[in-house]
Design a protein around this motif. Structure first.
Motif, PDB file in Angstrom:
ATOM      1  N   GLU A 108       1.310  -8.777 -25.092  1.00 22.75           N
ATOM      2  CA  GLU A 108       2.532  -9.329 -25.667  1.00 22.75           C
ATOM      3  C   GLU A 108       3.251 -10.097 -24.576  1.00 22.75           C
ATOM      4  OE1 GLU A 108       5.776  -7.307 -28.474  1.00 22.75           O
ATOM      5  OE2 GLU A 108       6.027  -6.698 -26.372  1.00 22.75           O
ATOM      6  N   ILE A 109       3.592 -11.368 -24.856  1.00 18.99           N
ATOM      7  CA  ILE A 109       4.235 -12.232 -23.869  1.00 18.99           C
ATOM      8  C   ILE A 109       5.667 -12.492 -24.310  1.00 18.99           C
ATOM      9  CG2 ILE A 109       4.165 -14.465 -22.697  1.00 18.99           C
ATOM     10  CD1 ILE A 109       1.156 -14.524 -23.223  1.00 18.99           C
ATOM     11  N   ILE A 110       6.603 -12.137 -23.447  1.00 14.00           N
ATOM     12  CA  ILE A 110       8.021 -12.261 -23.776  1.00 14.00           C
ATOM     13  C   ILE A 110       8.695 -13.130 -22.718  1.00 14.00           C
ATOM     14  CG2 ILE A 110      10.188 -11.036 -24.187  1.00 14.00           C
ATOM     15  CD1 ILE A 110       8.469  -8.523 -24.725  1.00 14.00           C
TER      16      ILE A 110
ATOM     17  N   TYR B 116       0.828  -1.215   0.000  1.00 11.72           N
ATOM     18  CA  TYR B 116       0.000   0.000   0.000  1.00 11.72           C
ATOM     19  C   TYR B 116       0.862   1.264   0.000  1.00 11.72           C
ATOM     20  CZ  TYR B 116      -3.827  -3.178   1.048  1.00 11.72           C
ATOM     21  OH  TYR B 116      -4.737  -4.201   0.991  1.00 11.72           O
ATOM     22  N   THR B 117       2.029   1.176  -0.633  1.00  9.02           N
ATOM     23  CA  THR B 117       2.888   2.355  -0.729  1.00  9.02           C
ATOM     24  C   THR B 117       3.154   2.747  -2.183  1.00  9.02           C
ATOM     25  OG1 THR B 117       4.878   0.952  -0.614  1.00  9.02           O
ATOM     26  CG2 THR B 117       4.039   1.859   1.470  1.00  9.02           C
ATOM     27  N   ALA B 118       2.415   2.166  -3.116  1.00  8.25           N
ATOM     28  CA  ALA B 118       2.579   2.519  -4.531  1.00  8.25           C
ATOM     29  C   ALA B 118       1.942   3.880  -4.799  1.00  8.25           C
ATOM     30  CB  ALA B 118       1.925   1.461  -5.418  1.00  8.25           C
ATOM     31  N   ILE B 119       2.490   4.596  -5.763  1.00  3.56           N
ATOM     32  CA  ILE B 119       1.918   5.877  -6.159  1.00  3.56           C
ATOM     33  C   ILE B 119       1.458   5.796  -7.605  1.00  3.56           C
ATOM     34  CG2 ILE B 119       3.324   7.167  -4.519  1.00  3.56           C
ATOM     35  CD1 ILE B 119       5.072   8.080  -6.872  1.00  3.56           C
ATOM     36  N   ARG B 120       0.548   6.678  -7.938  1.00  2.00           N
ATOM     37  CA  ARG B 120       0.067   6.740  -9.317  1.00  2.00           C
ATOM     38  C   ARG B 120       1.058   7.481 -10.204  1.00  2.00           C
ATOM     39  NH1 ARG B 120      -4.778  11.247  -8.785  1.00  2.00           N
ATOM     40  NH2 ARG B 120      -5.347   9.992  -6.980  1.00  2.00           N
ATOM     41  N   PRO B 121       1.062   7.203 -11.488  1.00  2.00           N
ATOM     42  CA  PRO B 121       0.292   6.163 -12.160  1.00  2.00           C
ATOM     43  C   PRO B 121       0.910   4.783 -11.939  1.00  2.00           C
ATOM     44  CG  PRO B 121       1.669   7.299 -13.757  1.00  2.00           C
ATOM     45  CD  PRO B 121       1.864   8.011 -12.454  1.00  2.00           C
ATOM     46  N   LEU B 122       0.071   3.755 -11.854  1.00  2.00           N
ATOM     47  CA  LEU B 122       0.554   2.396 -11.690  1.00  2.00           C
ATOM     48  C   LEU B 122       0.981   1.863 -13.056  1.00  2.00           C
ATOM     49  CD1 LEU B 122      -2.237   1.064  -9.291  1.00  2.00           C
ATOM     50  CD2 LEU B 122       0.082   1.765  -8.680  1.00  2.00           C
ATOM     51  N   HIS B 123       2.241   1.483 -13.167  1.00  2.00           N
ATOM     52  CA  HIS B 123       2.773   1.046 -14.459  1.00  2.00           C
ATOM     53  C   HIS B 123       2.963  -0.456 -14.560  1.00  2.00           C
ATOM     54  CE1 HIS B 123       3.416   5.060 -15.958  1.00  2.00           C
ATOM     55  NE2 HIS B 123       4.159   5.386 -14.912  1.00  2.00           N
TER      56      HIS B 123
ATOM     57  N   GLU C 267       2.893   0.719 -24.413  1.00  2.00           N
ATOM     58  CA  GLU C 267       2.703  -0.044 -23.184  1.00  2.00           C
ATOM     59  C   GLU C 267       1.887   0.748 -22.169  1.00  2.00           C
ATOM     60  OE1 GLU C 267       6.002  -2.435 -21.489  1.00  2.00           O
ATOM     61  OE2 GLU C 267       5.622  -1.293 -19.645  1.00  2.00           O
ATOM     62  N   ILE C 268       0.768   0.171 -21.776  1.00  2.00           N
ATOM     63  CA  ILE C 268      -0.108   0.781 -20.772  1.00  2.00           C
ATOM     64  C   ILE C 268       0.203   0.230 -19.390  1.00  2.00           C
ATOM     65  CG2 ILE C 268      -2.499   1.146 -20.068  1.00  2.00           C
ATOM     66  CD1 ILE C 268      -1.681   2.552 -22.686  1.00  2.00           C
ATOM     67  N   PHE C 269       0.511  -1.065 -19.366  1.00  2.00           N
ATOM     68  CA  PHE C 269       0.780  -1.728 -18.092  1.00  2.00           C
ATOM     69  C   PHE C 269       1.638  -2.954 -18.391  1.00  2.00           C
ATOM     70  CE2 PHE C 269      -0.246  -4.233 -14.263  1.00  2.00           C
ATOM     71  CZ  PHE C 269      -0.126  -3.253 -13.289  1.00  2.00           C
ATOM     72  N   ALA C 270       2.360  -3.429 -17.367  1.00  2.00           N
ATOM     73  CA  ALA C 270       3.199  -4.613 -17.546  1.00  2.00           C
ATOM     74  C   ALA C 270       3.194  -5.460 -16.290  1.00  2.00           C
ATOM     75  CB  ALA C 270       4.627  -4.204 -17.899  1.00  2.00           C
TER      76      ALA C 270
ATOM     77  N   ARG D  51       3.146  -7.563 -21.496  1.00  2.00           N
ATOM     78  CA  ARG D  51       2.955  -6.149 -21.808  1.00  2.00           C
ATOM     79  C   ARG D  51       1.550  -5.941 -22.358  1.00  2.00           C
ATOM     80  NH1 ARG D  51       6.649  -4.074 -25.926  1.00  2.00           N
ATOM     81  NH2 ARG D  51       6.361  -2.033 -24.939  1.00  2.00           N
ATOM     82  N   TYR D  52       0.813  -5.055 -21.723  1.00  2.00           N
ATOM     83  CA  TYR D  52      -0.542  -4.709 -22.164  1.00  2.00           C
ATOM     84  C   TYR D  52      -0.428  -3.444 -23.012  1.00  2.00           C
ATOM     85  CZ  TYR D  52      -1.951  -8.129 -18.681  1.00  2.00           C
ATOM     86  OH  TYR D  52      -2.106  -9.304 -17.958  1.00  2.00           O
TER      87      TYR D  52
END
Length: 442
Positions: free
Chosen positions: A102-104, A53-60, A120-123, A113-114
Motif C-alpha cells: 500500500e502506497i500512501i 548496526y544497532t537495530a533490534i528484532r523484530p525489524l518493523h 502491516e508486516i513491514f513499512a 506498507r507491506y
C-alpha cells in the motif's frame, strides 16, 4: 559472578534475542535493493539504526532518504514531487515480497506498507532530502522534514495527516544521518561490544515501554549516550558499558546535553524538557529495577529476567544500594566471606551465643542481635553492611554503612522478613558478599 562471565552472558543474550536474524537482514536488504533498482543507488540513502548496526528484532520499518537535489530555501513543498514519485512506484515498482503493498503519499514522505491480510508486516518511509554542506567525514548533510527523528510507523502517518489537514507549512531541519552512521561504524570496528551494548539498552527500553506506555525515553537518545561513553573509553566491555550507562542515566536525563551533529543550537534529547514528574519518576524506578537485578545476578543469572525487571520504587529515603556508590558486584567465587547474626540470650545477660543461620534466620521479637564476620579471605579494602527491613514494616530501612551495621546491636522490633548483607569491596568492586536472613516472629 566475575565481569567476564557477566559480559559473556550479555553478549549471548543480545545475539540470541535482540540481534536481527539472517532472514530479517536478507528481507530488509531485498526491499532496500528494490528501491535502489527503481530510483538509482545514488539517489537513495538508508538511514537509522539498521545501517548503524544497532537495530533490534523484530525489524518493523526502514527509513530511506530520497535526494531531490540541493537545498535552496525552506519554501520548498515536496508534495508535487512525491505524487509523481508515487505514480512511478505504482506503475514500475517490482515488489520483491509476497506481501500486498500500500502506497500512501503524505506531505512529508511516502509510506510503503507491506501487508499480509491487511496486517502491516513491514513499512518503508521514503523521505525527501535536500543536500546542504558536508560533515567532517566529507559526506553530505541534508535538510529533511522535521519528523525524521521523531515518531515511527502509524504514529508518523497520523502526524503527517494532521499536518496536511491543518495546511501546516513544512518545517525543514538540517540533519546528518551519514555522520551518525560513520561514528557508529568506527566504534563497531574498534570494539564490537559497542553495538551489543546499544542493543541491550534498547531491549531494556522496549520491555519498559511494554510494561508502561508512559516510559518516554527514546532509543536514538540512549544510543547516543552509549556512543559518548565509548568515545571516552573505547576499551570497555559490554558489562562496563551497561553499568556506566545505568548508573549515569538519572543524571543524564536531568536536562538535554547531547548536541545535534548537524545543528549545534539544538539537542537531540530536547524532549527531556517535556517529561512530567511522574514520567521521570518512572524512568528512575526502571533504572533502579534493572540495577538491583544486576546486583542479584549471582542469585538469578537469567538475563531475560534482568532485562524484564521492570520498575522498583524505593520504600524509604534510607534505602541504598552499592550501585548508588558506582560499585559493581563482581563476585569472585574463590574468595570466602561469611557472616552471621548472634542473638542475645533471654536471661538478660549480654551474651550473644545463638547463631541465626543455625535457626534458619528465625527469631522472636524483643530480642537483640549482633552481626559479625565469621570468615573473611578477601583482603578487602572495606566491608560494607546493609540492613534491609521488610518492605511492609513500619521502618523499611535499607541503609549501607562501612565496617559495621548502623546500630552495633540491632533489635528485633519489627515483625517480618528482613536481611543483613555484608559486602567485601576492593578497588571499588564488590568481590564477595554474604547475607543473613532475619525472620522476626511474635
Amino acid at each position: 559472578m566475575k565481569k567476564d562471565k557477566i559480559s559473556s552472558l550479555l553478549r549471548y543474550y543480545v545475539r540470541e534475542n535482540l540481534s536481527p536474524a539472517i532472514d530479517d537482514i536478507q528481507f530488509v536488504s531485498k526491499i532496500y535493493q528494490s528501491f535502489n533498482d527503481l530510483l538509482g543507488i545514488n539517489n537513495c540513502i538508508q538511514i537509522g539504526s539498521y545501517p548503524r548496526y544497532t537495530a533490534i528484532r523484530p525489524l518493523h520499518d526502514l527509513d530511506i532518504l530520497y535526494i531531490l537535489g540541493d537545498w535552496q530555501s525552506n519554501d520548498i513543498e515536496p508534495i508535487g514531487d512525491l505524487n509523481i514519485l508515487a505514480t512511478k512506484f505504482r506503475q514500475q515498482y517490482k515488489n520483491p515480497t509476497n506481501y500486498k503493498i500500500e502506497i500512501i503519499v503524505q506531505t512529508h514522505s511516502i509510506s510503503f506498507r507491506y501487508l499480509d491480510n491487511n496486517v502491516e508486516i513491514f513499512a518503508v518511509d521514503l523521505v525527501p532530502a535536500l543536500k546542504k554542506g558536508q560533515n567532517e567525514f566529507g559526506k553530505n548533510m541534508f535538510y529533511v522534514p522535521e519528523i525524521i527523528k521523531q515518531n515511527r510507523g502509524q504514529k508518523r502517518q497520523e502526524y503527517y495527516q494532521t499536518k496536511q489537514l491543518n495546511n501546516s507549512k513544512i518545517l525543514w531541519i538540517k540533519t546528518d544521518p551519514i555522520g551518525y552512521i560513520e561514528v557508529a561504524a568506527t566504534l563497531n570496528q574498534r570494539n564490537e561490544d559497542f553495538r551489543k551494548s546499544v542493543k541491550f539498552i534498547k531491549g531494556w527500553k522496549h520491555k519498559c515501554k511494554e510494561k508502561n506506555n508512559e516510559f518516554k525515553l527514546k532509543s536514538f537518545h540512549l544510543e547516543q549516550l552509549i556512543t559518548k561513553d565509548f568515545i571516552l573509553d573505547i576499551n570497555q566491555d559490554i558489562f562496563q558499558s551497561v553499568f556506566i550507562f545505568f548508573t549515569s542515566l538519572k543524571k543524564n536525563i536531568e536536562k538535554p546535553n547531547i548536541l545535534d551533529r548537524a545543528d549545534s543550537t539544538k539537542y537531540i534529547d530536547q524532549y527531556l524538557l517535556e517529561l512530567t514528574e511522574n514520567q521521570r519518576d518512572l524512568i528512575n524506578e526502571a533504572i533502579d529495577g534493572i540495577l538491583i537485578a544486576f546486583e542479584d545476578i549471582d542469585l538469578n543469572p537469567n538475563i531475560e529476567t534482568i532485562v524484564s525487571s521492570g520498575f522498583y520504587k524505593r520504600k524509604s529515603d534510607s534505602e541504598a544500594y552499592l550501585f548508588d556508590q558506582i560499585i559493581p558486584i563482581l563476585i569472585d567465587d574463590s574468595l570466602n566471606l561469611s557472616i552471621d547474626g548472634f542473638v542475645e540470650k533471654f536471661d538478660g545477660f549480654r551474651k550473644f551465643t545463638a547463631p541465626l543461620k543455625l535457626a534458619n534466620g528465625i527469631v522472636d521479637n524483643k530480642n537483640s542481635i549482633q552481626f559479625k564476620v565469621v570468615q573473611n579471605t578477601t583482603n578487602a579494602d572495606t566491608l560494607k553492611w546493609k540492613v534491609k527491613n521488610d518492605n511492609n514494616s513500619l521502618q523499611p530501612r535499607g541503609e549501607i554503612t562501612d565496617n559495621s551495621t548502623y546500630r552495633k546491636i540491632e533489635t528485633t522490633a519489627y515483625i517480618g522478613k528482613h536481611y543483613v548483607d555484608c559486602f567485601a569491596v576492593k578497588n571499588n568492586k564488590c568481590i564477595a558478599r554474604d547475607r543473613v536472613n532475619v525472620v522476626v516472629k511474635s
